[in-house]
Design an enzyme around this catalytic site. Structure first.
Site, short mmCIF file in Angstrom:
data_model
loop_
_atom_site.label_atom_id
_atom_site.label_comp_id
_atom_site.label_asym_id
_atom_site.label_seq_id
_atom_site.Cartn_x
_atom_site.Cartn_y
_atom_site.Cartn_z
CG HIS A 14 -2.01 -1.08 1.48
ND1 HIS A 14 -3.18 -1.03 0.73
CD2 HIS A 14 -1.67 -2.32 1.62
CE1 HIS A 14 -3.83 -2.26 0.83
NE2 HIS A 14 -2.73 -3.08 1.42
NE ARG A 16 -2.24 3.37 3.34
CZ ARG A 16 -2.85 2.42 3.67
NH1 ARG A 16 -3.87 2.05 2.69
NH2 ARG A 16 -2.54 1.82 4.80
CG ASN A 40 -6.56 -0.08 0.10
OD1 ASN A 40 -5.55 0.09 -0.45
ND2 ASN A 40 -6.79 -0.34 1.17
CE LYS A 94 -6.78 -7.51 -2.11
NZ LYS A 94 -5.85 -6.36 -1.29
CG HIS A 131 -8.91 -8.60 2.23
ND1 HIS A 131 -8.02 -7.67 2.74
CD2 HIS A 131 -9.80 -8.95 3.29
CE1 HIS A 131 -8.16 -7.79 4.22
NE2 HIS A 131 -9.13 -8.67 4.31
CG ASP A 237 -1.36 -6.21 3.65
OD1 ASP A 237 -1.62 -5.16 2.86
OD2 ASP A 237 -2.15 -6.70 4.24
CG HIS A 241 -2.84 3.20 8.70
ND1 HIS A 241 -4.16 3.66 8.26
CD2 HIS A 241 -2.86 1.84 8.54
CE1 HIS A 241 -4.69 2.55 7.51
NE2 HIS A 241 -4.08 1.27 7.91
CB ALA A 253 -6.66 -2.94 9.90
O1 DOR Z 1 -4.22 -4.30 7.67
C1 DOR Z 1 -4.51 -4.05 6.51
N1 DOR Z 1 -4.18 -2.77 6.07
N2 DOR Z 1 -5.22 -4.99 5.70
C2 DOR Z 1 -5.50 -4.73 4.73
O2 DOR Z 1 -6.17 -5.60 3.94
C3 DOR Z 1 -5.69 -3.23 4.06
C4 DOR Z 1 -4.42 -2.25 4.82
C5 DOR Z 1 -4.71 -0.90 4.48
O3 DOR Z 1 -4.95 -0.64 3.43
O4 DOR Z 1 -4.37 -0.31 5.46
ZN ZN Z 2 -3.29 -4.91 1.83
#
Ligand code: DOR
Ligand code: ZN
Length: 332
Positions: A14, A16, A40, A94, A131, A237, A241, A253
């Site tokens: 990810h 962002r 995402n 995805k 997922h 993964d 954040h 998460a």
């Molecule tokens: O822990 C996670 N964070 N699992 C995911 O599938 C998405 C990801 C996120 O985008 O922060």
């Molecule tokens: Zn992911």
């Protein structure tokens, strides 16, 4: 002592957008020859226009590195024309069940309503990345999702399906049952169990979806990774954040590992006398499964200790403050 890896790949990351993208993407692009970039974003990447925009943003953020971003679209009911136009720009699509994780509100609620798109993806040979969690009890979600994997794997036998970030022994079993099922596994799920997250004092920086599971699940994942199971690929993964979204009620998460992945894996594979399998796990399996030609990039690790920084631009990595025995010496 050194370890040399040829074109290591991260098959699930990810990045962002905006400042976060500019801060984290270079960390992956330094250590890896390519990475599968997840779609995402707060408004998902679900059109050719958004995809081209995001590809450009990722390329700008990783400029100067020998690095191929492998882009993905966010699953929805695409038309044939949309899929044909997008295919040259993507490695796969995805699928998120609605609400399963970060920014997945616009995911899928009823898989059967999506069989038309899956048939088109099979015909056009576009891989499906999933997922795989139900919306049941948190420890059972991956297991409950197996019925969906079984159904789509048998209904679309030519569709390449990648079970993303698997966390259970059952998922490893599924790999051997269906020729068109593949999987990624994260370094953190090879290292952690639920005890590490909530068994003592709760650690928000180890909280992710799917949640880390039982010791026997971790053991099954580890055995498959250390043997470089031919259908298993490394996908970190790594999910950054800001510290303010992690150290708070309603913690997001996601575990951030991008800058420490190869050091974590070197230690783990060395500890289990499996360093000879690391190349397949971090690159060769993915090259074969996805038919890739990543840029030629040699990454060298040496046995000199690395203290994991407290944060990278306000993002706390897994195991901040710990010392790892292997560090990256060179890449290029
Ligand atoms: O822990 C996670 N964070 N699992 C995911 O599938 C998405 C990801 C996120 O985008 O922060
Ligand atoms: Zn992911």
């Amino acid at each position: 002592m050194t370890i040399e890896l040829q074109s290591p790949l991260d098959m699930h990351v990810h990045f962002r957008q905006d400042a976060m993208l500019r801060n984290v993407a270079p960390l992956t692009a330094k250590h890896f020859a390519g990475a599968v970039v997840m779609p995402n974003l707060v408004s998902p990447i679900d059109s050719l226009e958004r995809l081209l925009w995001y590809t450009d943003q990722v390329k700008q953020a990783t400029e100067g590195e020998l690095f191929d971003p492998y882009m993905t679209l966010f699953f929805r009911d695409y038309t044939r024309e949309e899929l044909v136009a997008a295919k040259p720009q993507i490695i796969g699509i995805k699928l998120y069940p609605a609400g399963a994780t970060t920014n997945s509100d616009r995911g899928v609620s009823q898989i059967h309503t999506m069989f038309g798109v899956l048939a088109l993806m099979e015909e056009l040979d576009i891989p499906l990345l999933v997922h795989g969690e139900s919306n049941g009890f948190v420890m059972d979600r991956e297991k409950e999702f197996q019925v969906v994997y079984r159904e789509i794997a048998s209904t679309f036998p030519k569709l390449r399906i990648v079970m993303e970030h698997i966390t259970t022994a059952e998922a490893i079993g599924l790999l051997d049952e269906y020729s068109n099922l593949y999987a990624t596994v994260t370094p953190h799920h090879l290292l952690l169990t639920l005890d590490d997250v909530v068994g003592g004092l709760m650690d928000p920086h180890l909280f992710c979806k799917p949640i880390a599971k039982r010791p026997e699940d971790r053991q099954a994942l580890l055995t498959a990774a250390l043997n470089a199971h031919p259908k298993l690929m490394h996908g970190s993964d790594s999910a950054p954040h800001p510290i303010t979204s992690k150290e708070c009620p309603g913690c997001a998460a996601g575990i951030f590992t991008a800058p420490i992945i190869l050091s974590l894996l070197a230690e783990l594979f060395e500890k289990h006398n499996a360093l000879d399998k690391l190349q397949s796990f971090v690159s060769n399996n993915a090259v074969r499964i996805y038919r890739l030609s990543p840029p030629p990039k040699t990454v060298v690790l040496t046995k000199s200790p690395m203290v994991i920084p407290a944060n990278y631009h306000g993002v706390v990595p897994m195991w901040a403050g710990k010392t790892l025995p292997w560090s990256i010496a060179d890449f290029g």
